[in-house]
Design an enzyme around this catalytic site. Sequence first.
Site, short mmCIF file in Angstrom:
data_model
loop_
_atom_site.label_atom_id
_atom_site.label_comp_id
_atom_site.label_asym_id
_atom_site.label_seq_id
_atom_site.Cartn_x
_atom_site.Cartn_y
_atom_site.Cartn_z
N ASP A 149 22.19 -36.17 19.99
CA ASP A 149 22.07 -35.76 21.39
C ASP A 149 21.19 -34.54 21.61
OD1 ASP A 149 23.59 -33.78 20.27
OD2 ASP A 149 25.49 -34.51 21.08
N GLU A 208 24.84 -42.81 16.66
CA GLU A 208 25.86 -41.95 17.29
C GLU A 208 25.78 -42.08 18.81
OE1 GLU A 208 26.28 -37.41 17.26
OE2 GLU A 208 27.34 -37.96 15.44
N GLU A 221 23.32 -31.49 25.84
CA GLU A 221 23.51 -32.68 25.01
C GLU A 221 24.12 -33.86 25.75
OE1 GLU A 221 24.35 -29.60 24.16
OE2 GLU A 221 23.27 -29.13 22.31
N HIS A 280 27.82 -21.98 18.06
CA HIS A 280 26.41 -21.90 18.45
C HIS A 280 26.10 -22.54 19.79
CE1 HIS A 280 26.48 -26.07 17.06
NE2 HIS A 280 25.39 -26.24 17.77
N ARG A 292 25.12 -23.71 23.36
CA ARG A 292 24.44 -23.00 24.46
C ARG A 292 25.41 -22.58 25.55
NH1 ARG A 292 19.72 -25.04 22.73
NH2 ARG A 292 17.79 -24.08 23.48
N HIS A 319 24.63 -19.20 12.68
CA HIS A 319 23.43 -19.91 13.17
C HIS A 319 22.28 -18.89 13.29
CE1 HIS A 319 20.90 -22.28 15.92
NE2 HIS A 319 21.68 -23.31 15.70
C1 UD1 Z 1 20.15 -27.41 18.70
C2 UD1 Z 1 20.59 -28.58 19.56
C3 UD1 Z 1 22.10 -28.73 19.52
C4 UD1 Z 1 22.62 -28.76 18.11
C5 UD1 Z 1 22.09 -27.58 17.32
C6 UD1 Z 1 22.49 -27.70 15.88
C7 UD1 Z 1 19.25 -29.01 21.58
C8 UD1 Z 1 19.05 -28.71 23.01
N1 UD1 Z 1 20.21 -28.34 20.95
O1 UD1 Z 1 20.67 -26.24 19.32
O2 UD1 Z 1 22.47 -29.93 20.18
O3 UD1 Z 1 24.02 -28.70 18.17
O4 UD1 Z 1 20.65 -27.56 17.39
O5 UD1 Z 1 22.41 -26.48 15.21
O6 UD1 Z 1 18.56 -29.84 21.05
N2 UD1 Z 1 16.53 -20.95 15.04
C9 UD1 Z 1 15.77 -20.46 13.99
N3 UD1 Z 1 15.52 -21.27 12.92
C10 UD1 Z 1 16.01 -22.52 12.82
C11 UD1 Z 1 16.78 -23.03 13.89
C12 UD1 Z 1 17.02 -22.22 14.99
O7 UD1 Z 1 15.34 -19.31 14.02
O8 UD1 Z 1 15.78 -23.20 11.80
C13 UD1 Z 1 16.81 -20.08 16.22
C14 UD1 Z 1 15.56 -19.82 17.09
O9 UD1 Z 1 15.63 -18.53 17.59
C15 UD1 Z 1 15.76 -20.83 18.21
C16 UD1 Z 1 17.26 -20.81 18.39
O10 UD1 Z 1 17.77 -20.68 17.06
O11 UD1 Z 1 15.05 -20.46 19.37
C17 UD1 Z 1 17.85 -22.03 19.05
O12 UD1 Z 1 17.36 -23.23 18.45
P1 UD1 Z 1 17.29 -24.58 19.35
O13 UD1 Z 1 16.85 -25.72 18.49
O14 UD1 Z 1 16.53 -24.35 20.59
O15 UD1 Z 1 18.79 -24.79 19.81
P2 UD1 Z 1 20.13 -24.80 18.96
O16 UD1 Z 1 21.06 -23.84 19.62
O17 UD1 Z 1 19.84 -24.66 17.54
N1 UDP Z 2 26.40 -27.05 8.37
C1 UDP Z 2 25.71 -26.61 7.22
N2 UDP Z 2 25.61 -25.27 6.98
C2 UDP Z 2 26.15 -24.33 7.81
C3 UDP Z 2 26.82 -24.77 8.99
C4 UDP Z 2 26.91 -26.14 9.24
O1 UDP Z 2 25.23 -27.41 6.43
O2 UDP Z 2 26.04 -23.13 7.53
C5 UDP Z 2 26.47 -28.49 8.63
C6 UDP Z 2 27.85 -29.03 8.95
O3 UDP Z 2 28.52 -29.44 7.77
C7 UDP Z 2 27.57 -30.20 9.88
C8 UDP Z 2 26.29 -29.78 10.59
O4 UDP Z 2 25.72 -28.74 9.81
O5 UDP Z 2 27.27 -31.39 9.15
C9 UDP Z 2 26.63 -29.29 11.95
O6 UDP Z 2 25.57 -28.59 12.48
P1 UDP Z 2 25.71 -27.71 13.78
O7 UDP Z 2 27.09 -27.19 13.90
O8 UDP Z 2 24.58 -26.75 13.75
O9 UDP Z 2 25.38 -28.77 14.95
P2 UDP Z 2 26.26 -29.79 15.80
O10 UDP Z 2 26.97 -30.71 14.88
O11 UDP Z 2 27.17 -28.97 16.66
O12 UDP Z 2 25.24 -30.49 16.64
#
Ligand code: UD1
Ligand code: UDP
Length: 384
Positions: free
Chosen positions: A101, A123, A137, A214, A216, A247
């Site tokens: 999502d 999913e 999402e 994490h 939003r 995160h």
């Molecule tokens: C995204 C997904 C969310 C998912 C989550 C898993 C969307 C809208 N959201 O949210 O559904 O649950 O990923 O973790 O698609 N960042 C880094 N390095 C990384 C990843 C993230 O620095 O490798 C930081 C950056 O500052 C970035 C912020 O995290 O701007 C947010 O990342 P983003 O992909 O926009 O949203 P998530 O909160 O990670």
């Molecule tokens: N996960 C990981 N390392 C971490 C935290 C989470 O490998 O430090 C894995 C976790 O086991 C799960 C997935 O990441 O499979 C979940 O990711 P996240 O919580 O970022 O996203 P969501 O599932 O909420 O979209």
Amino acid sequence: MIVLRKIKVLTIFGTRPEAIKMAPIVKKLDENQCIEHKVCVTAQHREMLDQVLRIFNITPDYDLNIFEPGQTLTQITIRAMEGLERVIIDFNPDLILVQGDTTTVFAGALTSFYHKVKIGHVEAGLRSGNLYSPYPEEANRKLTGVITDFHFAPTEKNKQNLLREGYDEEKIYVTGNTVIDALLYVVSEDYRFNDELLDNLDYKNKKIILLTSHRRENLGRPMENIFSAVRDVVLKNEDVEVVFPIHLNPKVREIAHRILDGLDRVHIIEPLEYLPFANLIARSYLVVTDSGGIQEEAPSLGKPVLVVRKETERPEGIEAGTAKLAGIDRENIFKEIDILVNDVNEYKKMANAVNPYGDGKASDRIVDIIVKRLGTELKMQKLR
Ligand code: UD1
Ligand code: UDP
């Protein structure tokens, strides 16, 4: 004689959870003789995605590398769609697969739809009932569903959600969730972390709480409440120790450090690789999280989960008794954690290994369905 070409499948993913849940499918697609398969990562996440690619040994055929710190939802969508359009034109797939999502999922599905390429949604059918939670999402799932040809629903409940929205039953397949396939791949009893902190935690005598947050919609006051409640629990209970693989989002980090720094028994650590993370769930006492994937993994490992959100699209764990909605109110979260820390009976009631999300064979089922359905279609085209 009918000579059939291979079915061309493009998997698209961009973030950590999509990569984990898509990895078992990637493996099965690569092994299948009837399929020509390519992987495209948008790299909506960078470091957190690369961690997963390493563990599962996946080398993407296309890497759009769109990640930018502080990226907005619109920027992710535009950058992903521009890159994906080039990839779809280059590879010309019969089917694209997206998982979950995220914004990558919606961008992947929409770009494919614009190019009249069939879409498989892994999913499918999860619904919280609130468009703004999880945000964005819930909207991404619904928007993707509208243009999907194959809905791979993890559970019967997910299928029912889709039927209620009027989707054609013939396009819905209940497969289980591929997260269980991935989990079985990495968890083992004799696992060693190779990390000083994690190897030396006293898992027997201390109650280790694994914390992640994490979402939003939790940024701001809700997240302050979650971390403050955890802080209150630690200050009250000397046998509690918290591990928080945080995160990379700086907004999460600011709140976490402001509220949790200075406590000896709270360890804020960098995001863990999937192997140590899954094994850490298996050794923890309790999980407190707003994550989607972790809500699915913890029940399979017999770990109670307190979900720090107002609602969930994953009611199966709650009905099975291993997960509970703790909300986003500080007092209530404190109360729920404190009960599980101090009331053995309440704890035992929740600490049951149940597997409402699948049996570890979801990726086999998904690939079988693709081969059967698309293989037949290609044969029909040849015969015409
Ligand atoms: C995204 C997904 C969310 C998912 C989550 C898993 C969307 C809208 N959201 O949210 O559904 O649950 O990923 O973790 O698609 N960042 C880094 N390095 C990384 C990843 C993230 O620095 O490798 C930081 C950056 O500052 C970035 C912020 O995290 O701007 C947010 O990342 P983003 O992909 O926009 O949203 P998530 O909160 O990670
Ligand atoms: N996960 C990981 N390392 C971490 C935290 C989470 O490998 O430090 C894995 C976790 O086991 C799960 C997935 O990441 O499979 C979940 O990711 P996240 O919580 O970022 O996203 P969501 O599932 O909420 O979209």
